[in-house]
Design a protein around this motif. Structure first.
Motif, mmCIF file in Angstrom:
data_model
loop_
_atom_site.group_PDB
_atom_site.id
_atom_site.type_symbol
_atom_site.label_atom_id
_atom_site.label_comp_id
_atom_site.label_asym_id
_atom_site.label_seq_id
_atom_site.Cartn_x
_atom_site.Cartn_y
_atom_site.Cartn_z
ATOM 1 N N MET A 150 -1.657 8.968 -6.970
ATOM 2 C CA MET A 150 -2.330 7.969 -6.138
ATOM 3 C C MET A 150 -1.596 7.797 -4.813
ATOM 4 S SD MET A 150 -5.027 6.918 -7.702
ATOM 5 C CE MET A 150 -5.510 5.320 -7.041
ATOM 6 N N ARG B 163 1.275 7.253 5.345
ATOM 7 C CA ARG B 163 2.039 6.059 5.704
ATOM 8 C C ARG B 163 3.508 6.432 5.917
ATOM 9 N NH1 ARG B 163 -1.214 1.269 5.497
ATOM 10 N NH2 ARG B 163 -3.207 1.939 4.630
ATOM 11 N N TRP C 47 6.088 5.130 4.888
ATOM 12 C CA TRP C 47 6.989 4.933 3.749
ATOM 13 C C TRP C 47 6.843 6.000 2.652
ATOM 14 C CZ3 TRP C 47 3.122 0.944 4.616
ATOM 15 C CH2 TRP C 47 1.993 1.056 3.808
ATOM 16 N N ILE D 252 11.383 6.957 -5.907
ATOM 17 C CA ILE D 252 11.161 5.812 -6.803
ATOM 18 C C ILE D 252 10.107 6.182 -7.848
ATOM 19 C CG2 ILE D 252 10.344 3.410 -6.934
ATOM 20 C CD1 ILE D 252 11.238 3.030 -4.023
ATOM 21 N N LEU E 3 -3.576 8.031 -1.429
ATOM 22 C CA LEU E 3 -3.821 6.799 -0.674
ATOM 23 C C LEU E 3 -2.787 6.520 0.409
ATOM 24 C CD1 LEU E 3 -4.801 4.324 -3.554
ATOM 25 C CD2 LEU E 3 -6.332 5.583 -2.030
ATOM 26 N N GLU E 4 -1.578 7.087 0.271
ATOM 27 C CA GLU E 4 -0.501 6.633 1.147
ATOM 28 C C GLU E 4 0.283 7.767 1.800
ATOM 29 O OE1 GLU E 4 1.884 3.493 -0.778
ATOM 30 O OE2 GLU E 4 0.301 3.267 -2.263
ATOM 31 N N TRP F 122 8.207 -1.802 3.549
ATOM 32 C CA TRP F 122 6.780 -1.512 3.430
ATOM 33 C C TRP F 122 6.057 -2.442 2.451
ATOM 34 C CZ3 TRP F 122 10.286 2.508 1.675
ATOM 35 C CH2 TRP F 122 10.477 2.524 0.293
ATOM 36 N N GLU G 248 1.252 8.382 -19.050
ATOM 37 C CA GLU G 248 0.372 8.770 -17.940
ATOM 38 C C GLU G 248 0.443 7.845 -16.717
ATOM 39 O OE1 GLU G 248 -3.894 9.300 -18.776
ATOM 40 O OE2 GLU G 248 -3.793 11.031 -17.426
ATOM 41 N N PRO G 249 0.528 6.515 -16.875
ATOM 42 C CA PRO G 249 0.449 5.669 -15.669
ATOM 43 C C PRO G 249 1.427 6.029 -14.547
ATOM 44 C CG PRO G 249 0.042 4.323 -17.592
ATOM 45 C CD PRO G 249 0.468 5.689 -18.099
ATOM 46 N N ARG H 284 10.568 6.846 -12.092
ATOM 47 C CA ARG H 284 9.799 6.188 -13.160
ATOM 48 C C ARG H 284 9.233 7.214 -14.139
ATOM 49 N NH1 ARG H 284 5.520 2.462 -10.265
ATOM 50 N NH2 ARG H 284 4.709 2.358 -12.395
ATOM 51 N N GLU I 18 9.822 8.034 1.465
ATOM 52 C CA GLU I 18 10.891 7.228 0.877
ATOM 53 C C GLU I 18 10.519 6.699 -0.521
ATOM 54 O OE1 GLU I 18 13.868 3.697 2.415
ATOM 55 O OE2 GLU I 18 12.359 4.474 3.809
ATOM 56 N N ARG I 19 9.201 6.555 -0.746
ATOM 57 C CA ARG I 19 8.782 6.059 -2.059
ATOM 58 C C ARG I 19 8.815 7.139 -3.134
ATOM 59 N NH1 ARG I 19 3.863 4.194 -3.486
ATOM 60 N NH2 ARG I 19 4.806 2.893 -5.077
ATOM 61 N N PRO J 99 -3.622 -0.537 -15.569
ATOM 62 C CA PRO J 99 -2.659 0.174 -14.709
ATOM 63 C C PRO J 99 -2.550 -0.347 -13.277
ATOM 64 C CG PRO J 99 -3.698 1.733 -16.177
ATOM 65 C CD PRO J 99 -4.424 0.417 -16.368
ATOM 66 N N GLU K 88 0.399 7.317 -10.774
ATOM 67 C CA GLU K 88 0.867 6.628 -9.566
ATOM 68 C C GLU K 88 1.371 7.593 -8.510
ATOM 69 O OE1 GLU K 88 0.322 3.607 -8.469
ATOM 70 O OE2 GLU K 88 -0.840 3.703 -10.311
#
Lengths: 216, 216
Positions: B117, B125, B127, B134, B121-122, A127, B109-110, B138, B130-131, A110, B114
């Motif tokens: 995560m 940040r 961004w 996306i 993790l972000e 980014w 699951e992946p 998915r 904005e992410r 993954p 994400e």
């Protein structure tokens, strides 16, 4: 009748053996099972005919008489259960080999896929460059753990198994990357997998599809 | 001696049954296999003793006599192969149920992980906001495909199987999210899984660990 698998009519990896049909081809070659290949285009993959075989519209699929399977891990396990050569006979070793199959697909792959997805989906975003170290660090954590466990051994747990087959194909996605090359024992492990005659036959077969499709 | 699994001493999900020991507990409850639990702290998980059981320093692990296994999918499959109740007897239906196990862990699951995560993790940040669309898109692609395949059926392929067990636990990660709630048949599917007595027993057992650890 030999089983029929599906593969990309025109693989986006240009014959480098990164598409998932490579995993099934390699497994079938390891056990000496002849197989047929039906090529599908990107648009065909998303149509109802193919989705009846693969609900998520991907390759490979596996058809054998009345049986239709999808998911590379499940196909490789199916092949490994029916033919000698990919799983140990001893029950405990067999269960551990299957654990490595899941580890390859569910723990190691993954974060590697995420780095590729970032390239495909977000490389034009402002980014993207700043995210790459985050993504690579996630991969590095897994490679460090894998490298430690592999140590000086040739394979992950005794003899070569379907777990190694999947792990080698997962690590091959990082071929040539400094992230992988920081771990010489993993590089050697991948090379050991690629040197197997069954790998070489599978690789040549998928490359021949690309060569024919591209008119090279 | 019943098998021993490991679980978080203090689960970060606060007893909502999102940690992966829930999947193994549920499988063991479905087949009526008693089990013991050894709780581990976050620091213990990363130490050599635990890594001898789990190379990636995670939970759950599974110990049964001389056998030590890791990877939730492999543990659930091991349980399902040795006891009736999680895999069909007919060979083709059994192979298809295993395909759904891999689909749950490797295809559905992946992208869900994400999104989590990104939060861990972000989220600080610039961004991050904005992410999110996306990442959600998915997930939506996979849920749309899964919803289409499930249709009006109670389970993914005939009777309840280990494939449904894993898929329900994967979809539960989205509990309460509009991304999941856009698919009423998937919401009903998750509820159907959660209503199984074996799920309820497993859920209560993991909640009791959290309640005790938090002094509630």
């Amino acid at each position: 009748m030999p089983p029929i698998i599906t593969a990309f009519e025109s693989s986006p990896d240009r014959g480098r053996g990164q598409a998932r049909d490579m995993r099934v081809r390699w497994a079938l070659e390891e056990v000496g099972q002849p197989y047929g290949v039906r090529l599908v285009s990107f648009s065909e993959m998303k149509e109802p005919g193919h989705r009846a075989l693969h609900p998520f519209g991907q390759i490979p699929t596996y058809e054998e008489g009345d049986l239709a399977l999808f998911e590379t891990g499940a196909i490789v396990l199916h092949v490994a259960e029916r033919h000698a050569g990919l799983l140990p006979d001893a029950a405990h070793a067999r269960a551990r080999a299957i654990a490595w199959m899941f580890a390859a697909l569910n723990t190691v792959e993954p974060p590697i896929v995420e780095r590729e997805m970032a390239f495909y989906l977000e490389r034009d975003r402002i980014w993207h460059r700043e995210r790459m170290p985050i993504l690579e660090q996630r991969i590095r954590v897994r490679l460090e753990e894998l490298s430690t466990r592999l140590g000086d051994g040739p394979w992950l747990d005794g003899a070569f198994s379907a777990g190694d087959l999947l792990m080698v194909t997962v690590l091959r996605r990082l071929a040539g990357s400094p992230v992988l090359e920081a771990y010489p024992n993993l590089v050697a492990y991948v090379a050991r997998g690629e040197a197997r005659p069954a790998f070489e036959r599978a690789f040549a077969a998928q490359l021949a599809v690309f060569t024919a499709s591209s008119g090279l």
